[in-house]
Every structure is written in structure tokens, then in C-alpha cells.
Motif scaffolding. Structure first.
Motif, PDB file in Angstrom:
ATOM      1  N   LEU A 197      26.058   4.740 -15.156  1.00 24.01           N
ATOM      2  CA  LEU A 197      25.306   5.044 -13.952  1.00 24.01           C
ATOM      3  C   LEU A 197      26.192   5.329 -12.752  1.00 24.01           C
ATOM      4  N   GLN A 198      27.408   4.895 -12.794  1.00 22.15           N
ATOM      5  CA  GLN A 198      28.296   5.121 -11.665  1.00 22.15           C
ATOM      6  C   GLN A 198      28.646   6.589 -11.496  1.00 22.15           C
ATOM      7  N   GLU A 199      28.453   7.371 -12.518  1.00 21.15           N
ATOM      8  CA  GLU A 199      28.904   8.750 -12.467  1.00 21.15           C
ATOM      9  C   GLU A 199      27.798   9.757 -12.213  1.00 21.15           C
ATOM     10  N   ALA A 200      26.540   9.321 -12.111  1.00 20.44           N
ATOM     11  CA  ALA A 200      25.449  10.277 -11.943  1.00 20.44           C
ATOM     12  C   ALA A 200      24.275   9.600 -11.260  1.00 20.44           C
ATOM     13  N   VAL A 201      23.406  10.456 -10.644  1.00 23.58           N
ATOM     14  CA  VAL A 201      22.185   9.975 -10.004  1.00 23.58           C
ATOM     15  C   VAL A 201      21.025  10.833 -10.471  1.00 23.58           C
ATOM     16  N   ASP A 202      19.819  10.219 -10.539  1.00 28.03           N
ATOM     17  CA  ASP A 202      18.638  10.994 -10.890  1.00 28.03           C
ATOM     18  C   ASP A 202      17.970  11.521  -9.623  1.00 28.03           C
ATOM     19  N   LEU A 203      16.877  12.268  -9.805  1.00 30.48           N
ATOM     20  CA  LEU A 203      16.232  12.935  -8.676  1.00 30.48           C
ATOM     21  C   LEU A 203      15.666  11.925  -7.683  1.00 30.48           C
ATOM     22  N   GLU A 204      15.003  10.885  -8.181  1.00 27.94           N
ATOM     23  CA  GLU A 204      14.405   9.910  -7.276  1.00 27.94           C
ATOM     24  C   GLU A 204      15.470   9.204  -6.439  1.00 27.94           C
ATOM     25  N   ALA A 228       0.816  -1.216   0.000  1.00 29.39           N
ATOM     26  CA  ALA A 228       0.000   0.000   0.000  1.00 29.39           C
ATOM     27  C   ALA A 228       0.848   1.264   0.000  1.00 29.39           C
ATOM     28  N   GLY A 229       2.093   1.158   0.429  1.00 28.79           N
ATOM     29  CA  GLY A 229       2.944   2.341   0.521  1.00 28.79           C
ATOM     30  C   GLY A 229       3.471   2.857  -0.786  1.00 28.79           C
ATOM     31  N   GLY A 230       3.299   2.080  -1.851  1.00 27.83           N
ATOM     32  CA  GLY A 230       3.750   2.536  -3.158  1.00 27.83           C
ATOM     33  C   GLY A 230       5.115   1.995  -3.538  1.00 27.83           C
ATOM     34  N   GLN A 231       5.489   2.269  -4.767  1.00 26.67           N
ATOM     35  CA  GLN A 231       6.753   1.789  -5.316  1.00 26.67           C
ATOM     36  C   GLN A 231       7.723   2.936  -5.540  1.00 26.67           C
ATOM     37  N   GLY A 232       8.983   2.570  -5.776  1.00 31.49           N
ATOM     38  CA  GLY A 232       9.986   3.566  -6.115  1.00 31.49           C
ATOM     39  C   GLY A 232      10.226   4.569  -5.002  1.00 31.49           C
ATOM     40  N   VAL A 233      10.125   5.844  -5.357  1.00 28.86           N
ATOM     41  CA  VAL A 233      10.435   6.904  -4.406  1.00 28.86           C
ATOM     42  C   VAL A 233       9.237   7.279  -3.533  1.00 28.86           C
ATOM     43  N   GLU A 234       8.063   6.780  -3.851  1.00 28.83           N
ATOM     44  CA  GLU A 234       6.839   7.198  -3.157  1.00 28.83           C
ATOM     45  C   GLU A 234       6.905   7.008  -1.644  1.00 28.83           C
ATOM     46  N   PRO A 235       7.379   5.860  -1.122  1.00 27.89           N
ATOM     47  CA  PRO A 235       7.430   5.720   0.346  1.00 27.89           C
ATOM     48  C   PRO A 235       8.367   6.714   1.019  1.00 27.89           C
ATOM     49  N   PHE A 236       9.394   7.160   0.309  1.00 29.31           N
ATOM     50  CA  PHE A 236      10.377   8.059   0.899  1.00 29.31           C
ATOM     51  C   PHE A 236       9.882   9.502   0.935  1.00 29.31           C
ATOM     52  N   LEU A 237       8.949   9.834   0.048  1.00 23.92           N
ATOM     53  CA  LEU A 237       8.424  11.196   0.040  1.00 23.92           C
ATOM     54  C   LEU A 237       7.659  11.504   1.324  1.00 23.92           C
ATOM     55  N   SER A 238       7.086  10.459   1.947  1.00 19.50           N
ATOM     56  CA  SER A 238       6.355  10.686   3.192  1.00 19.50           C
ATOM     57  C   SER A 238       7.289  11.037   4.344  1.00 19.50           C
ATOM     58  N   VAL A 284       5.265  16.087  -0.915  1.00 18.07           N
ATOM     59  CA  VAL A 284       5.536  16.686  -2.231  1.00 18.07           C
ATOM     60  C   VAL A 284       5.143  18.164  -2.254  1.00 18.07           C
ATOM     61  N   ALA A 285       4.152  18.529  -1.481  1.00 20.18           N
ATOM     62  CA  ALA A 285       3.692  19.927  -1.482  1.00 20.18           C
ATOM     63  C   ALA A 285       4.491  20.802  -0.528  1.00 20.18           C
ATOM     64  N   GLY A 286       5.404  20.228   0.223  1.00 18.78           N
ATOM     65  CA  GLY A 286       6.145  20.989   1.211  1.00 18.78           C
ATOM     66  C   GLY A 286       7.325  21.746   0.636  1.00 18.78           C
ATOM     67  N   GLN A 287       7.849  22.668   1.446  1.00 22.79           N
ATOM     68  CA  GLN A 287       8.956  23.499   1.008  1.00 22.79           C
ATOM     69  C   GLN A 287      10.242  22.686   0.863  1.00 22.79           C
ATOM     70  N   THR A 288      10.419  21.688   1.712  1.00 21.01           N
ATOM     71  CA  THR A 288      11.649  20.893   1.645  1.00 21.01           C
ATOM     72  C   THR A 288      11.770  20.184   0.301  1.00 21.01           C
ATOM     73  N   TYR A 289      10.680  19.602  -0.176  1.00 24.14           N
ATOM     74  CA  TYR A 289      10.720  18.913  -1.471  1.00 24.14           C
ATOM     75  C   TYR A 289      10.980  19.910  -2.597  1.00 24.14           C
ATOM     76  N   ILE A 314      16.719  11.533  -3.707  1.00 27.33           N
ATOM     77  CA  ILE A 314      15.792  11.661  -2.579  1.00 27.33           C
ATOM     78  C   ILE A 314      15.962  10.486  -1.623  1.00 27.33           C
ATOM     79  N   LYS A 315      16.067   9.273  -2.158  1.00 25.48           N
ATOM     80  CA  LYS A 315      16.303   8.104  -1.311  1.00 25.48           C
ATOM     81  C   LYS A 315      17.619   8.243  -0.557  1.00 25.48           C
ATOM     82  N   LEU A 316      18.634   8.683  -1.263  1.00 24.18           N
ATOM     83  CA  LEU A 316      19.958   8.835  -0.660  1.00 24.18           C
ATOM     84  C   LEU A 316      19.924   9.872   0.457  1.00 24.18           C
TER      85      LEU A 316
END
Length: 864
Positions: free
Chosen positions: A786-793, A693-703, A709-714, A796-798
Motif C-alpha cells: 500500500l505504500q506504493e499506490a493509492v486508490d481513487l477514493e 448522516a454525512g456518510g462513510q468513506g469518501v462520501e463526505p468529501f465528495l460534497s 459526483v455529477a460535476g465536471q470536476t469529479y 479524492i480525500k488527499l
């Protein structure tokens, strides 16, 4: 722990002591909590009571140190509010008189009246729905009657028991009536219900268990008393004894009496002295050893001629220090501080067969574990406070079958050291221990005198860490020359590997490698990470005091993963691996059962990634958790509270002390905290549901980000992330830039610091290694890119996993500089000496640059 049960047995109330105590109302039918009040009384709850109609709960708080008084609150059980309906928050006695109360009770059929007693005084309380303040008065007694123990209400008065075999009757006296309080109770008579107290030469009352009236309750028309010698007596309202249960051969004083809700329907024996009109429900009693016995009310006078009562539940009257579960059978081994080991069948809920019982009283056990089930010589390994290890066969017939394993140099400099952890390899060929002297010891299961006989041989010991060792672990390398590798971690923030192959008893345990693994937190709970999660690599996993979990690649010798761990109460100090079969795919699903240093246990689903939905926790004990273990089929988890220890300077030589044979500088003494053992059924279905129920990918970490997602930190993360892409392509240029949605690794430090997180260079390297290792494990074909760069999602996890759970504020910095500014002078100065900055810059920690003695010193001085 304070407990109370409603008259209809439906509601159970529990409460504990301490600054973070809780009052919990349990539904006894479903076994679930229905109401929780955190910090109900200052300092916690010493005693609790529930009214006969189960509508109100009364709590008696612990003594407030500075004010020297206790609080009383009344709560409505089914109220949605967590505020009390009545309160007593003032000293009920004169300022120069301090009375400690330890018992509280409601009046039968009138929940607006209560009684409160300590050893030297009895108070009667009253309250109403209209006013919050509780009214009270002190009952006038008849002089010395001993120490009060327990009070019970009668229809028109009350009775209080004492430790000198007396019962004080409180009623309304026509000769000493308070006109302002016509309902005021005072002592009208004192009845001797036990033997007469004998006084010694100096006038002190001689000790006699039969004098102590430890339990006093009212059941229907009976006044029921439990005594210190284990007897139970029934009195009529005039305190004439009508029924008695003596010579019960119980273990100690009666601590509790509980009656059945149903009257017995058996026909009475005409020859029985018990008359039908004097009948009462059957009941159970509990003594101070935690043992519960059933009693039939119609056989009271015959019990002294019969066999000892058969207990329905057997407990302990001493602290439980460790537990271990059999690797193939439903047997739990329970070790107590006084040296006894009980074997309990947790399926049948009774003591295991006699052949499991060890009769010999050994030195106090401190830690124990079973060898694996594939071991033909399956034993229970028990580490004792004398420094030795006892190997107990699973079916010992005689004491001689228990083998002693001695560790060389276990006594050094007149001190006695003892094992704090024992681990055994899965093939039962190697065993290691860590002790309280910062030492690691190694044993091997090898051939003895005869080729057909194998025994455990001591294979070396080494004092390796500068501070206490927090955990040790084996890792397996099935394809390597050395099958088992041994590691340890300590409060000195180091990870050490030992040379298992080349260590001997005479040369000692050799250190193979040493690594600095932490800079800001203390590592704990080291264990091998399942190979199925990481392929062919050998990984170690540990928790730390900053609520993180880290993975260490033992081949690359780098930290390859940092994830957010359980954030409950304290850090995780014990963990056990479990495997379940997925009902749909048939694949293994890995879980961890864990315990924090105090109160909380829980489960974590693997693999580790910081997903909050993969973790759960609950309060299992009121204080420290001494040990945990998991059943062989992973259906149950067992926990024990046990004994907390502190160190006290002094000489403890002489009889009656733990170390009576030698003089030592520091002796271990303990305070008994929690005697309970918890058996918890493991159900992973709610966690599986939560993960889905918590979602996949980056969704659980956004909480986990403030405001989501609507907050200033994000929004700040998104802005800084895109700015970092521009910065990586040369900020000062007019050329067309191509934003790929990825940030180079060299921009990671700037990104996390822009978000207010300031990791050390070690943590920055850990982040980069984590990104590279993730790419290597999951995208081998595109690893170079991929070793040289990371995407936004991924960032956020990191960020969520690496940032501190609790940030550092100005007060933390001030406290640190006050300590540094003291420098042993005893003066609480906030500003540290300038030379300290030079010392830090000369190699202690990470270099801060040339301006540290200038700008940094001025800034911190101004801050303080």
C-alpha cells in the motif's frame, strides 16, 4: 456592539460595526437567532432600535469615510426578505457640515416615525409602506444647550437630554410653524434638571458627573432620566421631579434602565412619601462598569440611608485581556487590562468567595493559566506586561503569598517584553513561555533550600525565531529518558525543538533541532496530538493560515497528515483538547475547541481527516477573540473579546503612560474593542449526528468537490486517475495493460497538477509521507504494497485536503509582481527586474530550471 430589546422583552436585537457586520434578531425565550442580515449598513451598525409593537427594526450605520454621512434603514422583523422596507441613503445636512449621529429611537405607538440625534443636532424621520425613501427634517433648537445624548418621544412631542443637565422639549410652536410641515417639531423650552453648569476661567464648562443626563426614556406617564453620578429621577410630563433615587453608590454613570412588565402588588407604607398614584414597576439599572442593580420603586427616597445596592450582575468597565478556568472547581478567572483579576463561580453565576480575590493592583495581566489539578501547589500563573510572571495560590489569604517569577534579561535594549503564552506540563514539573521578543523561556519546579520545599526555578531563555513566535507546546514521552519535549513554531515557518534536559539559567535554553515546516502559510496554534489517536508515536498538531491542520511525527521528523480545517473568517489561533465518554462503548471521544483570530469559535471531532461534518463554527464576538478556555468537566467553553493592540512609533516617557519609567522606541497602545465574556454550553450530539448522516468513506468529501459526483470536476478526477494508471504502465505500448484501480505514488504530482493544484515539492513529499504513514498505521500487514499506490477514493480525500481553499488568480499574481517590481523605488512597476529571477534560482525557495530567466520572465511580463 449595538443592542435593543422589545417592549415585551421577547426580542433582542444585536448588531456590530465593521465591513463584515451582522444584524441578528434573537428569541429571548429560547436564546436562538431567528433572523440574520449580513452587512446591514455600510461600515456596520452604530445604533439600533425596535418599535413598541416589535414589528420593525431601525439601524443607524457608521460614518462612511469618503462620503461623510451615515445611512438609516428600517427592517421588518418577521419578513423572510433581508431587504429594508425604508432607507435614508443621502447626506441630511449641507456638504460642508458633518454631523455624527449615535442614537436612534422609534416613536411610541407609531413605528413610522423616528428620531435621530448626534451631539449637535436632532432629526425627526418618517416613512411609509408605499415609498422606500425616508423623509426627514432637522429640528430647530434654542442655541447652546450642551451635547445631545438621547431622545425620547412623548405623545405630542419629544424630549432630548444633554450633557449639561438639561432636557430640551420639542413640540409644535404656533409662532414658528412651517406651513408645508404642520407636524414639524422644534424646541419650545429647555429645562434644567441637573445642577447649574459652572464655567471655568476660559468659559469652558467644568466637568461634573451630575450634569450628564446619560439615559432618557419614557415609561408610562413618567419621563425617566439617569445621570452621570449614578442617580435616577422621575419627572411628570411637565418635567417636575416626582421620584428620585440618589446616593445609590453605584460604580459610575447610568447606561441603561429597564422596567419590569409587572406592577408591584405590595401594600404601600402609609408613612412612605411615595403615593400609590405615583407608583411604577420595579426596575434595574446598569452603570458604565457593566454592573446591574435591582431597584424597588416604592423605596426611592430611603435609599441614601441604606447600604450600597447589591448587584445582580457584576461586569467590567475595562477590557478583558485573558481568562483561565480552574482545573477542579467551577471558577473562572478574569483578568482586565488595568490589573484586576476577578474570580467568578460560573455554576452559581456570582463572584467567588473572598479568599479567591487578589486585592493588589498588579501590572497589566496579558496571559494566564492554571497549573494542573494533580499539582499539590496549584497556582494561577499570570504573565504581566512588565515581563514578569506571578504565581497566585488558589486560596490566597494575603498579597505576600503571591510569588513573582522573573525572567532573566527580560529587558533588552531599553524595551520591555512580556509573555504572550504560558504552558505547563501535565505533571506540573515544567513550564514554558513565549514573549513578544521572539524568545522562549523555560522553568522547572524543583527543590529549593529545604528538601520539603519546591519552587519554580528559571532554567533558561533563548531568542530562537526571526519572526514572531505563534505558539509553543510540550509533548510527553513516558517511556523515554526525557519525559517532556518542548517545541515552538513561528511566522518564519520553522519548528524548533529545545533541549529541556540540558538547559540552565547560565547557559540558556538550548535548541536541539530546527525544521522548515511550511513554505506558503503561517503556522499557528501548536499543540500535542493525543497519543490514543496514533499509538505509541509522539505527534504535534498545528493549524496554518491556509485553513489546514497538519500532524508532525516528532520521532520520524516528517509531516504525516494534512487535513482541511475550519474555513471561517480567519485561521485558527487557539485550540483546547477535550475528552468525552461514548455512551454506548464507554471509549474516549476526543474533540478540539478552537477559536479563530476574530469572531468564530467551534468544535472539531478527532481524529483529523478533513471530514467537513466533524467541524462546526459560530460567531461568538464582534471582533478579535482574545482568549478561550474549557471547564474541567468539558461542559462549558469560555471566550473573551478584550483589547486589540497596535504599535506606534514615538517616545512615551513620562507620567500616565504604560511604560513611564523608561524610554522606548515602540509603545503598546490599545483601542478597547470588546468587554464581553461568553459562556457556551458544549453539546457534541449534533456533530455526532452530522458525522453519522454525512456518510462513510469518501462520501463526505465528495460534497466538497464542485458539483459533486455529477460535476465536471469529479469527472476530470476520474479521467485523470485512469489516465495516470495507463501512464504508469508505459503509454506507448501495444501490450495488454492491467488496470488495478491504484496509482503509483510517483504519479501523485501529475494528478494534482492536472487538477489545477500546484503544490511545492515539500507538499508533494508530505502527500507521499501521508500515504505511507496511513498504510503503516492501519494496514501493517500489507504496508509494503500500500505504500506504493493509492486508490481513487483515497486520492479524492488527499486532493480535497491538500488543495488550496482559495485559489490564486491573475490579480494575486499581479499584486505580487507589483510589490516585487517596486524594490524600494517607490514606483509602482508591475514588471520585476530580470535579476530577481536569477536570485530566486540561486537557492531561495525551490529551483525552477534553466528556462526561468527566459520563458518565465517573458510570460509574467506579458501577464502583468
Amino acid at each position: 456592539m449595538a443592542t435593543a430589546c422589545s417592549k415585551d422583552k421577547r426580542w433582542l436585537i444585536t448588531a456590530d460595526l465593521g465591513s463584515d457586520s451582522a444584524l441578528v434578531v434573537w428569541d429571548a425565550e429560547s436564546g436562538t437567532p431567528v433572523k440574520t442580515v449580513f452587512n446591514p449598513n455600510p461600515g456596520g451598525v452604530r445604533a439600533v432600535a425596535i418599535s413598541d409593537d416589535a414589528e420593525y427594526i431601525a439601524t443607524l450605520g457608521d460614518m462612511i469615510p469618503d462620503e461623510k454621512y451615515q445611512t438609516v434603514y428600517v427592517w421588518k422583523r418577521d419578513s423572510e426578505s433581508n431587504e429594508p422596507v425604508a432607507a435614508l441613503e443621502e447626506r441630511p445636512t449641507a456638504k460642508n457640515e458633518v454631523i455624527e449621529f449615535d442614537f436612534i429611537v422609534f416613536k411610541r405607538e407609531d413605528p413610522h416615525k423616528l428620531a435621530l440625534n448626534g451631539k449637535k443636532a436632532v432629526f425627526f424621520l418618517s416613512w411609509s409602506e408605499e415609498q422606500r425613501e425616508i423623509d426627514y427634517y432637522r429640528a430647530k433648537d434654542k442655541g447652546h444647550t450642551g451635547n445631545y445624548t438621547m431622545t425620547a418621544f412623548l405623545d405630542d412631542g419629544a424630549v432630548t437630554a444633554t450633557d449639561e443637565g438639561k432636557i430640551v422639549v420639542w413640540g409644535r410652536s404656533v409662532f414658528a410653524q412651517d406651513v408645508s410641515r404642520p407636524d414639524k417639531l422644534s424646541a419650545i423650552k429647555v429645562v434644567q434638571v441637573g445642577p447649574e453648569a459652572k464655567k471655568g476661567k476660559e468659559g469652558a464648562v467644568e466637568s461634573n458627573p451630575a450634569l450628564l443626563v446619560s439615559v432618557l426614556i419614557v415609561q408610562d406617564e413618567w419621563i425617566v432620566a439617569g445621570f452621570g453620578d449614578g442617580s435616577v429621577k422621575f419627572y411628570d410630563p411637565d418635567l417636575k421631579v416626582k421620584m428620585w433615587f440618589e446616593k445609590l453608590k453605584v460604580m459610575g454613570e447610568i447606561k441603561s434602565i429597564s422596567f419590569s412588565l409587572i406592577m408591584p402588588k405590595d401594600e404601600f407604607d402609609k408613612d412612605n412619601m411615595l403615593e400609590p398614584e405615583n407608583s411604577c414597576p420595579n426596575f434595574i439599572i446598569a452603570d458604565n462598569s457593566g454592573t446591574v442593580y435591582p431597584l424597588r420603586s416604592d423605596l426611592h427616597y430611603q435609599l441614601e440611608d441604606k447600604e450600597p445596592l447589591r448587584p445582580i450582575l457584576k461586569g467590567h468597565n475595562e477590557a478583558v485581556v485573558c481568562i483561565a478556568v480552574h482545573p477542579a472547581e467551577p471558577v473562572l478567572a478574569i483578568a482586565t487590562y488595568k490589573g484586576t483579576i476577578q474570580f467568578w463561580n460560573y455554576e452559581t453565576k456570582e463572584e467567588a468567595k473572598s479568599e479567591y480575590t487578589v486585592v493588589e493592583k498588579m501590572h497589566s495581566p496579558w496571559v494566564m493559566t492554571y497549573t494542573p489539578k494533580n499539582d499539590t501547589n496549584l497556582c494561577l500563573m499570570v504573565g504581566c506586561t512588565d515581563g514578569g510572571i506571578k504565581a497566585i495560590p488558589q486560596h490566597p489569604q494575603t498579597v505576600q503569598q503571591v510569588k513573582d517569577l522573573k525572567i532573566k534579561d527580560q529587558m533588552l535594549s531599553g524595551k520591555r517584553f512580556y509573555p504572550e503564552q504560558i504552558i505547563v506540563t501535565r505533571d506540573a514539573r515544567c513550564m514554558a513561555t513565549r514573549d513578544n521578543d521572539f524568545c522562549v523561556s523555560l522553568f522547572r519546579f524543583e527543590v529549593d533550600d529545604s528538601p520539603d520545599m519546591k519552587v519554580w526555578h528559571f532554567s533558561g531563555k533563548c531568542r530562537t525565531h526571526l519572526l514572531p513566535i505563534t505558539s509553543i507546546a510540550f509533548t510527553e514521552n513516558p517511556t523515554g529518558k526525557i519525559k517532556w519535549r518542548l517545541f515552538s513554531i513561528g511566522e518564519d515557518m520553522k519548528l524548533l525543538e529545545y533541549d529541556v534536559m540540558n538547559s540552565t539559567e547560565f547557559e540558556g535554553l538550548k535548541v536541539k533541532d530546527e525544521f522548515n515546516i511550511e513554505q506558503e502559510s503561517i503556522p499557528s496554534a501548536l499543540m500535542e496530538y493525543p497519543n490514543s489517536m496514533v499509538g505509541s508515536s509522539e505527534y504535534l498538531m498545528w493549524f496554518n493560515s491556509n485553513y489546514k491542520v497538519k500532524l508532525w511525527d516528532t520521532n520520524q521528523r516528517i509531516c504525516v497528515k494534512t487535513a482541511l480545517g475550519p474555513v471561517y473568517a480567519r485561521e485558527v489561533v487557539k485550540a483546547r483538547l477535550m475528552a468525552f465518554k461514548d455512551s454506548e462503548t464507554g471509549e474516549d471521544v476526543q474533540y478540539l475547541a478552537y477559536a479563530t483570530e476574530s469572531k468564530v469559535i467551534g468544535l472539531i471531532k478527532l481524529p483529523l481527516d478533513g471530514n467537513p461534518h466533524k467541524t462546526m463554527g459560530l460567531i461568538a464576538h464582534s471582533g478579535k477573540i482574545a482568549d478561550i478556555c474549557v471547564s474541567h468537566d468539558n461542559r462549558y467553553m469560555f471566550t473573551c473579546g478584550g483589547k486589540s493592540f497596535r504599535y506606534k512609533k514615538g517616545n512615551t516617557s513620562g507620567e500616565g503612560t504604560l511604560f513611564s519609567l523608561i524610554n522606548i522606541e515602540e509603545a503598546i497602545i490599545g483601542s478597547q474593542d470588546d468587554y464581553s465574556i461568553g459562556m457556551w454550553q458544549i453539546d457534541i450530539y449534533p456533530i455526532e449526528q452530522g458525522v453519522e448522516a454525512g456518510g462513510q468513506g469518501v462520501e463526505p468529501f465528495l460534497s466538497l468537490i464542485e458539483g459533486g459526483v455529477a460535476g465536471q470536476t469529479y469527472k476530470d478526477i476520474v479521467d485523470y486517475f485512469f489516465y495516470a494508471q495507463i501512464l504508469s504502465q508505459n503509454e506507448c505500448t501495444t501490450k495488454l495493460r492491467k488496470l488495478t484501480g491504484k496509482v503509483p505514488l510517483d504519479q501523485l504530482p501529475n494528478l494534482v497538477r492536472a487538477m489545477g493544484c500546484y503544490p511545492t515539492e515539500m507538499e508533494i513529499n508530505n502527500m507521499k509521507n501521508e500515504v505511507k504513514n496511513e498504510a503503516k498505521q492501519r494496514h501493517a500487514g500489507a504496508a509494503e504494497e500500500l505504500q506504493e499506490a493509492v486508490d481513487l477514493e483515497y486520492f479524492i480525500k488527499l486532493f480535497v485536503n491538500h488543495r488550496p481553499v482559495y485559489g490564486i488568480n491573475n490579480e494575486n499574481i499581479k499584486d505580487a509582481f507589483r510589490i516585487l517590481g517596486d524594490r524600494g523605488s517607490g514606483v509602482n512597476r508591475c514588471t520585476p527586474p530580470l535579476s530577481l529571477f536569477s536570485y530566486i534560482d540561486q537557492g531561495v525557495g525551490e529551483r525552477g530550471g534553466e528556462d526561468i530567466e527566459g520563458g518565465a520572465f517573458k510570460y509574467f511580463s506579458a501577464l502583468c
